[in-house]
Design a protein around this motif. Sequence first.
Motif: not given
Ligand SMILES: [Zn+2]
Length: 262
Positions: A13, A15, A104, A219
């Motif tokens: 995960h 970004h 996603k 994340d």
């Molecule tokens: Zn996220």
Amino acid sequence: MTGTDPFQVFDAHVHVGHWRTPDFAGRDSDLADVTRVLRSCGVTGALVMPTDSGDNDALLREVVRHRGTPGAAPALFFAAWVRPDDDSLTDFLARNLSHVSALKIHPSFNRLPITDPAYAPFLALAERRRLPVVVHCGRWREVAGWEKAVEVAERHPDIPIVLSHMGGDSPTLVLGAARAIRERALSNALLGTESIREYWLVAQALDLVGPERLVFGSDHNLNHPASFLAVIEALDLAPAERALILGGNARRLLGAAGKSVR
Ligand SMILES: [Zn+2]
């Protein structure tokens, strides 16, 4: 690339890019920044996805360039950001399907629960291609509650569904999601560990669902991977369980031939 197993330490995960939501204060980092941070934490592979800017085209181009660079690390897999009102998305997916390893879905940013019929074509694609669907789960229950993701997992047993934040960033949400996965024996529903700080909570969920259902994620570019690797290490797991959570499960989801960007 030689030698390193992408799934030795896999961050499922991550970004890349600039966040539009004011909540994240303009946070921005490019792929060079992101891969530097991942390497510094010993991450050998990652599933990367855009931010709420939803710019699939730009990120995929960067990822393809990264993969073409000799010795580039970590190994990168690409998840397309799905916004049903994105007019360019169907065309993007058709053109780049061989490069797309996962989808996603962020119901909160889309203001649309994953059970909404607008997602049907994308879930059908995931079903056909056996693409994992990473779905944000959070406290906005009627839109992003884990119940919606579990419902989709139950309806589509051939789609691996990864519930981000282990079903929602609070102990009651995490345990609710874990109990539902156990009670309904959903072998295609997994919990992503990103942003869960409570190591004891991860341990409780692990007791409920078993090590085959937890997928390490950080994340990043919001969180630092080291923080969430530390949570996994704090569990003091048997080596086989640790290997599943840190990469073995991601390998099962993403490792099929032809899915990585090469
Ligand atoms: Zn996220």
